[in-house]
Structures are given as structure tokens and as C-alpha cells.
Design a protein around this motif. Structure first.
Motif, short mmCIF file in Angstrom:
data_model
loop_
_atom_site.label_atom_id
_atom_site.label_comp_id
_atom_site.label_asym_id
_atom_site.label_seq_id
_atom_site.Cartn_x
_atom_site.Cartn_y
_atom_site.Cartn_z
N LYS A 2 0.76 -1.40 -0.18
CA LYS A 2 0.21 0.48 -0.12
C LYS A 2 1.01 1.39 -0.03
CE LYS A 2 -4.20 1.73 2.69
NZ LYS A 2 -4.44 1.74 3.56
N PRO A 3 0.81 2.21 -0.68
CA PRO A 3 1.38 3.57 -0.59
C PRO A 3 1.28 4.18 0.12
CG PRO A 3 -0.71 3.70 -2.54
CD PRO A 3 -0.19 2.57 -2.07
N TYR A 4 2.49 4.53 1.30
CA TYR A 4 2.16 5.86 2.35
C TYR A 4 2.61 7.29 1.98
CZ TYR A 4 2.81 1.43 5.17
OH TYR A 4 3.11 -0.03 5.37
N LYS A 5 1.73 8.13 2.72
CA LYS A 5 2.04 9.40 2.79
C LYS A 5 2.73 10.18 3.27
CE LYS A 5 -0.61 10.39 -1.16
NZ LYS A 5 0.25 10.59 -2.25
N TYR A 6 3.68 10.74 3.79
CA TYR A 6 4.94 11.24 5.31
C TYR A 6 4.85 12.29 4.98
CZ TYR A 6 8.96 10.18 1.83
OH TYR A 6 10.07 10.64 0.86
N ILE A 7 5.63 13.01 6.33
CA ILE A 7 6.30 13.88 6.83
C ILE A 7 7.68 14.80 7.17
CG2 ILE A 7 5.53 16.39 7.24
CD1 ILE A 7 2.47 16.00 7.00
N LEU A 8 8.17 14.80 6.79
CA LEU A 8 9.28 14.85 6.88
C LEU A 8 9.20 16.40 8.06
CD1 LEU A 8 11.95 12.78 4.85
CD2 LEU A 8 10.98 12.19 6.84
N GLY A 13 13.86 23.14 10.85
CA GLY A 13 12.26 23.70 11.25
C GLY A 13 11.05 23.69 9.91
N SER A 14 11.65 23.27 8.26
CA SER A 14 11.28 22.88 7.64
C SER A 14 10.72 21.68 7.97
CB SER A 14 11.30 23.32 5.31
OG SER A 14 12.52 22.71 6.15
N TYR A 15 9.55 21.50 5.92
CA TYR A 15 8.45 20.42 6.03
C TYR A 15 8.53 19.60 4.93
CZ TYR A 15 6.77 21.08 11.20
OH TYR A 15 6.63 21.03 12.48
N TYR A 16 8.77 18.94 4.78
CA TYR A 16 9.67 18.07 3.63
C TYR A 16 7.66 16.65 2.95
CZ TYR A 16 10.04 14.57 -0.83
OH TYR A 16 10.58 14.12 -1.89
#
Length: 45
Positions: A2-8, A13-16
């Protein structure tokens, strides 16, 4: 898989936001500096 969405959250302090089918491998790539161009310069926490 299953595909995952993620936030780093990067050390500056920035997000990806990304997506992958293999989350463990992709996070390891980011930590090794082999992720997206954005995170190559900003190692994720």
C-alpha cells in the motif's frame, strides 16, 4: 504494498511531504542524504 504519504520535519524547521510504497527504505534514503533534492541539504529528524 500500500502507498504511504509521509511528512518529514527537517533540522531547519521546514517540512517535506512525500509518498512511497516502502516507507522504511525511503526514510533510510532521506537519512543517508539520498532522498529528494530538498532533503539532501536538510537532513530530516
Amino acid at each position: 504494498m500500500k502507498p504511504y504519504k509521509y511528512i518529514l520535519k527537517c533540522v531547519d524547521g521546514s517540512y517535506y511531504i512525500g509518498s512511497t510504497r516502502n516507507l522504511v527504505r525511503r526514510l533510510a534514503q532521506h537519512q543517508a542524504g539520498k532522498g529528494a533534492n530538498f532533503t539532501k541539504k536538510k537532513i530530516a529528524l
